[in-house]
Enzyme design. Structure first.
Site, PDB file in Angstrom:
ATOM      1  N   ALA A   1       0.814  -1.209   0.000  1.00 41.43           N
ATOM      2  CA  ALA A   1       0.000   0.000   0.000  1.00 41.43           C
ATOM      3  C   ALA A   1       0.851   1.263   0.000  1.00 41.43           C
ATOM      4  O   ALA A   1       0.422   2.311  -0.492  1.00 41.43           O
ATOM      5  CB  ALA A   1      -0.932   0.004   1.210  1.00 41.43           C
TER       6      ALA A   1
ATOM      7  N   CYS B   1      11.199  -0.913  13.649  1.00 38.33           N
ATOM      8  CA  CYS B   1      11.606  -0.738  15.044  1.00 38.33           C
ATOM      9  C   CYS B   1      12.694   0.320  15.192  1.00 38.33           C
ATOM     10  O   CYS B   1      12.914   0.826  16.298  1.00 38.33           O
ATOM     11  CB  CYS B   1      12.082  -2.067  15.620  1.00 38.33           C
ATOM     12  SG  CYS B   1      10.780  -3.334  15.693  1.00 38.33           S
TER      13      CYS B   1
ATOM     14  N   ARG C   1      17.080 -18.820  43.649  1.00 43.14           N
ATOM     15  CA  ARG C   1      17.438 -19.377  44.961  1.00 43.14           C
ATOM     16  C   ARG C   1      16.624 -18.752  46.088  1.00 43.14           C
ATOM     17  O   ARG C   1      16.570 -19.306  47.201  1.00 43.14           O
ATOM     18  CB  ARG C   1      18.933 -19.178  45.228  1.00 43.14           C
ATOM     19  CG  ARG C   1      19.825 -20.013  44.326  1.00 43.14           C
ATOM     20  CD  ARG C   1      21.294 -19.717  44.577  1.00 43.14           C
ATOM     21  NE  ARG C   1      21.692 -20.147  45.935  1.00 43.14           N
ATOM     22  CZ  ARG C   1      22.885 -19.860  46.473  1.00 43.14           C
ATOM     23  NH1 ARG C   1      23.757 -19.139  45.809  1.00 43.14           N
ATOM     24  NH2 ARG C   1      23.153 -20.291  47.695  1.00 43.14           N
TER      25      ARG C   1
END
Length: 445
Positions: free
Chosen positions: A34, A43, A442
């Protein structure tokens, strides 16, 4: 000779086209774009504003002439598709300023039409100085419009909003971020978003949270001068509307192609739609989410390129499957790297997963190094079986490395205790003897 028609000339569409070119020497390929530019890095657009990318030409991977002359693709520009006749296997639309009608027949069709910015119906969005961020011409319009701008309003606190706020601030513009929710970056949990708010304030960005835009006001000459919200007026000679995106799929009405309620085309792992001979890929299509175990719609360039490649292979009869996503994303916001993957706490709750979370503040490298930086890690895990559900990492350095480890762990369905056993690289300039994600694991209750 097989006739392939591809609607969309960007990441997904041209990734598919190149697979067809390389594997079907008798292919007749027509691509319908288009706009006027093919294969560019969307980006990277915000970074043209801030100067990190010198010019938009650097964002173009292959120009349209390359596709035409080198690869023999009938690569058309300014061709807007208006409807598809699935029974006749024809694509109809208009081209050029004259909107001349065209018809192209196909044997196999790929819908790679992407998304467009969602522009709410506020009074004043037609004013000069009001912009969206999606295409190279959009960026040219913004740069041409910056002269004399002292204040800019960025409406929307998602990826594009944050990136545009950063880059406008980089060139000395006063930036006001307007967000209707109670925080920026809702893809992160509230405790992690607090670090983003601190960074915004440290760089002089004004935060207008929990505010609803009502209108954009005119300075009397047809140019925007402010944004009116339900809590007051925000001065702005430039407004960036970054309020989400909508799939470009209206032209599929009447084809029988199944879509989501938001207009994304539903596809299977082979990028096939429910209509024979029609495929879809990229931002306009769904992606299977491996953690949610259902289709999702997260329009990102990584998915678009992968899905486009897989669609192209399947269109030529070379079976390949899309393995799905885990919801990984990363962006820079001034000095911080913001990274996330899998499910946030909010998403886990919405999906009714029984979950627990653990949060830890560590450092990106050995803490006794003078140039170590804080690293904030959050893990989300299944409270029943310990399976890792998601992770968020925010810090000045090292978040990218950790989020990729977590994304890999999620892809392979590891549990939170498995993280402690990973053999991750260690030397003091690069890491602590226990990596920050292991330190966090942990701390599990």
């Amino acid at each position: 000779m097989t006739k392939y028609v591809i609607i969309g000339g960007e990441a997904a569409g041209m990734s598919a086209a190149m697979q067809i070119v390389r594997n079907d020497s008798d292919a007749e390929i027509t691509t319908l774009e288009a706009g006027g530019i093919y294969s560019y890095a969307q980006c990277g657009l915000p970074y043209v504003i801030g100067g990190a990318v010198e010019k938009t030409d650097h964002l173009i991977a292959r120009d349209v002439e390359t596709f035409r002359d080198r690869y023999g693709i009938d690569a058309r520009t300014y061709h807007t598709v208006t409807n598809v006749d699935a029974k006749a296997k024809e694509v109809h639309g208009t081209c050029g300023d004259e909107q001349t009608p065209f018809t192209v027949s196909y044997d196999r069709l790929l819908i790679a039409s992407g998304v467009r910015p969602r522009i709410p119906n506020w009074p004043g969005t037609e004013l000069t100085g009001v912009h969206k961020v999606k295409t190279i011409p959009d960026i040219h319009e913004i740069t041409d419009d910056l002269s004399g701008v002292t204040d800019a309003a960025v409406i929307g606190g998602g990826y594009v909003g944050l990136e545009m706020a950063e880059n406008l601030r980089e060139i000395g513009v006063n930036v006001h971020m307007i967000e209707r929710n109670n925080r920026l970056a809702k893809m992160f949990d509230e405790d992690m978003s607090a670090h983003i708010h601190e960074e915004a304030k440290a760089h002089g960005i004004g935060l207008r949270l929990n505010e609803q835009v009502e209108s954009l006001t005119d300075d009397g000459s047809g140019r925007v001068q402010s944004v009116q919200t339900n809590q007051g007026e925000v001065p702005a000679q430039l407004v960036i509307v970054a309020t989400g995106a909508v799939p470009n799929t209206e032209f599929l009405e009447g084809t029988g192609v199944t879509m989501t309620d938001r207009g994304a085309v539903r596809v299977n792992a082979y990028m096939e739609t429910n209509v024979d001979g029609i495929y879809a890929a990229g931002d306009c299509a769904t992606q299977y989410h491996r953690i949610k175990e259902k289709d999702d719609h997260i329009p990102l360039g990584t998915h678009a390129n992968k899905q486009g490649r897989i669609a192209g292979l399947n269109m030529i009869g070379s079976p390949a499957t899309f393995k799905g996503i885990v919801g990984t994303a990363i962006l820079r916001f001034h000095n911080l790297t913001l990274a996330r993957t899998g499910l946030s706490e909010a998403e886990a709750r919405q999906l009714n997963f029984p979950f627990e979370t653990v949060v830890n503040k560590s450092t990106d490298i050995a803490g006794y190094f003078e140039d170590s930086h804080p690293l904030h890690v959050k893990l989300v895990y299944h409270s029943g079986n310990g399976m890792l559900l998601g992770g968020q990492v925010i810090g000045e350095k090292g978040a990218d490395k950790r989020i990729d480890v977590l994304a890999t762990a999620l892809f392979h369905r590891m549990d939170i205790d498995d993280l402690k056993d990973l053999d991750l690289a260690y030397a003091p300039p690069f890491n602590g003897v226990w990596d920050p994600i292991q330190q966090t694991a942990r701390r599990r209750k």
